[in-house]
Design an enzyme around this catalytic site. Structure first.
Site, short mmCIF file in Angstrom:
data_model
loop_
_atom_site.label_atom_id
_atom_site.label_comp_id
_atom_site.label_asym_id
_atom_site.label_seq_id
_atom_site.Cartn_x
_atom_site.Cartn_y
_atom_site.Cartn_z
N ARG A 10 68.42 10.51 21.78
CA ARG A 10 67.02 10.80 22.03
C ARG A 10 66.36 9.49 22.49
NH1 ARG A 10 63.81 13.83 18.07
NH2 ARG A 10 64.17 12.13 16.59
N SER A 12 63.50 7.86 21.49
CA SER A 12 62.61 7.04 20.66
C SER A 12 63.23 5.65 20.52
CB SER A 12 62.41 7.67 19.28
OG SER A 12 63.59 7.52 18.51
N LYS A 80 70.76 11.73 8.28
CA LYS A 80 69.96 12.60 7.43
C LYS A 80 69.25 13.69 8.22
CE LYS A 80 65.57 10.14 7.18
NZ LYS A 80 64.67 9.36 6.34
N ASP A 81 69.13 13.52 9.53
CA ASP A 81 68.48 14.54 10.36
C ASP A 81 69.45 15.62 10.84
OD1 ASP A 81 66.08 13.17 10.21
OD2 ASP A 81 66.48 12.01 12.02
N THR A 122 52.80 11.37 4.11
CA THR A 122 54.21 11.59 4.42
C THR A 122 54.38 13.02 4.94
OG1 THR A 122 56.47 11.72 3.59
CG2 THR A 122 54.74 12.24 2.01
N SER A 124 57.37 14.45 4.71
CA SER A 124 58.62 14.91 4.12
C SER A 124 58.36 15.63 2.79
CB SER A 124 59.52 13.68 3.91
OG SER A 124 60.28 13.79 2.73
N ARG A 126 60.47 16.22 0.49
CA ARG A 126 61.16 15.48 -0.56
C ARG A 126 60.30 14.33 -1.07
NH1 ARG A 126 63.59 10.65 -0.30
NH2 ARG A 126 63.23 10.62 1.94
N ARG A 127 59.68 13.58 -0.14
CA ARG A 127 58.85 12.45 -0.57
C ARG A 127 57.59 12.94 -1.26
NH1 ARG A 127 60.07 9.65 5.18
NH2 ARG A 127 61.91 8.46 4.57
N LYS A 128 56.98 13.99 -0.70
CA LYS A 128 55.75 14.52 -1.27
C LYS A 128 55.98 15.00 -2.70
CE LYS A 128 52.18 18.00 -0.56
NZ LYS A 128 51.63 19.06 0.29
N ARG A 144 53.38 13.07 10.60
CA ARG A 144 54.57 13.37 11.40
C ARG A 144 54.70 12.47 12.60
NH1 ARG A 144 56.63 18.59 9.85
NH2 ARG A 144 55.36 19.07 8.04
N GLY A 145 55.84 12.57 13.27
CA GLY A 145 56.08 11.80 14.49
C GLY A 145 57.18 10.78 14.26
N ASN A 146 57.59 10.12 15.34
CA ASN A 146 58.64 9.11 15.16
C ASN A 146 58.05 7.87 14.47
OD1 ASN A 146 57.57 7.29 17.12
ND2 ASN A 146 58.56 8.44 18.75
N THR A 149 55.00 6.20 16.07
CA THR A 149 53.81 7.05 15.99
C THR A 149 53.21 7.01 14.59
OG1 THR A 149 54.96 8.54 17.48
CG2 THR A 149 52.96 9.39 16.47
N ARG A 150 54.10 7.07 13.59
CA ARG A 150 53.59 7.10 12.22
C ARG A 150 52.96 5.77 11.82
NH1 ARG A 150 58.03 8.55 8.50
NH2 ARG A 150 59.49 8.30 10.20
N CYS A 235 67.82 26.00 3.91
CA CYS A 235 66.39 25.71 4.02
C CYS A 235 66.13 24.23 3.74
CB CYS A 235 65.56 26.59 3.10
SG CYS A 235 65.50 26.03 1.40
N1 LIG Z 1 63.07 11.91 9.55
C1 LIG Z 1 62.96 10.87 10.53
C2 LIG Z 1 63.93 9.78 10.32
N2 LIG Z 1 65.23 9.98 10.50
C3 LIG Z 1 65.88 8.81 10.23
C4 LIG Z 1 64.95 7.86 9.89
C5 LIG Z 1 65.22 6.45 9.55
C6 LIG Z 1 66.66 6.04 9.49
C7 LIG Z 1 67.41 6.61 8.31
O1 LIG Z 1 66.79 6.93 7.28
O2 LIG Z 1 68.63 6.76 8.41
C8 LIG Z 1 63.71 8.46 9.96
C9 LIG Z 1 62.43 7.82 9.69
C10 LIG Z 1 61.91 7.95 8.29
O3 LIG Z 1 62.35 8.81 7.53
O4 LIG Z 1 60.98 7.20 7.94
#
Ligand SMILES: NCc1[nH]cc(CCC(=O)O)c1CC(=O)O
Length: 305
Positions: A10, A12, A80-81, A122, A124, A126-128, A144-146, A149-150, A235
């Protein structure tokens, strides 16, 4: 035969950094490689519907299609994505050595004790959920965003802080001084690791990428992702998992949270690495039997899955 490995990514800044890192590693091992940034979701056309091929990930599907269409040979992802089940015909070819796997709080101003009704950003779940579990009075807003952006949005809003993965910020040299390491927060499964995927039939690339595989990271992320896939069944639930190796032992910490953070079930185990087969599955089953099953049921309703 043309043996230049075409690396899809991608576009970014973080994704390009990660792709270039793989390019460097391949070149160090004597292979030629080029980067092919794949811009948009424009060309998502194959001879079968995406869902029939098992293409689901929002961040990964464009590159999956580019590989299956033969536009690129391999793809580099933040692990993780990547959905735990890879599309038909696409396989894990290398897991790179993990970087910092922690989450950070970036403060709006200098790090200080947070207000009792602070606002934290956030996107996410999980974080929230983990944030609200620890700080039930805080206000958590969506972000949100890369990464770039965040960071920009944090600058332009009056939130007290925002949560980021350390690895993303460190890779592109954007980790500010005013941060706190959230060592109590369970990271996303495979956070900080990079995954390189290739076509199952592409023996040349798969052999080349074997040299890049980091054995310990591979073991740890496999356990984390088995924990995730056993719990979630497709999910995006608030689930954290982290496995770490310390000489002969592996320590695993996993957690499942309700969206509002009010309920949680966590698990921690330290066992000999040679006894780690199926550890992710075993820990997930233990979580389910200790109240996780109800949390998952409620989550599936709330996320309407
Ligand atoms: N969800 C977006 C994402 N995917 C991977 C990373 C960072 C690199 C990583 O955690 O491996 C991030 C940014 C973040 O979560 O802040």
């Amino acid at each position: 035969m043309n043996n230049v490995i075409r690396i899809g990514t991608r576009d970014s800044e973080l994704a390009l950094w990660q792709a270039n890192h793989v390019k460097d590693l391949l070149e160090k091992n004597g292979f030629e490689a080029i980067i092919i940034p794949v811009k948009s979701d424009g060309d998502l056309i194959l001879d079968k519907p995406l869902h029939e091929l098992g293409i689901t990930g929002v961040f990964t599907k464009t590159l999956d299609v580019a590989m299956l269409n033969g536009t690129v040979d391999i793809a580099v992802h933040s692990m993780k994505d990547v959905p735990t089940k890879l599309p038909q015909g696409i396989v894990k070819a290398a897991v790179l050595e993990r970087a910092n796997n922690r989450d950070l709080l970036l403060h709006k101003d200098t790090p200080k004790e947070l207000d009792k009704n602070a606002t934290i950003a956030t996107g996410s779940l999980r974080r929230k959920a983990q944030w609200l579990n620890k700080y039930p009075k805080h206000n958590v807003v969506d972000l949100r965003g890369n990464v770039n952006t965040r960071l920009e949005k944090l600058k332009n809003n009056d939130w007290d802080g925002a949560v980021f993965a350390a690895a993303g910020l460190e890779r592109i040299n954007l980790k500010p001084k005013n941060h706190t390491v959230l060592d109590w927060m369970i990271p996303a499964p495979a956070q900080g690791a990079m995954l390189v995927v290739a076509l199952e039939k592409d023996n040349f690339c798969r052999e080349a990428l074997k040299k890049l595989n980091h054995y310990e990271t591979d073991i740890c992320t496999t356990i984390e992702r088995e924990f995730l896939s056993t719990l979630e069944g497709g999910c995006t639930a608030p689930i954290g998992a982290i496995a770490e190796i310390d000489i002969d032992y592996l320590t695993f910490t996993g957690g499942l949270f309700s969206l509002d953070g009010k309920q949680k079930v966590t698990i921690e185990k330290r066992i000999l690495i040679e006894h780690c087969d199926d550890l992710g599955v075993i820990c997930a089953k233990e979580i389910l039997s200790k109240g996780g099953e109800e949390i998952m049921k409620k989550l599936k309703k709330e996320l309407s899955l």
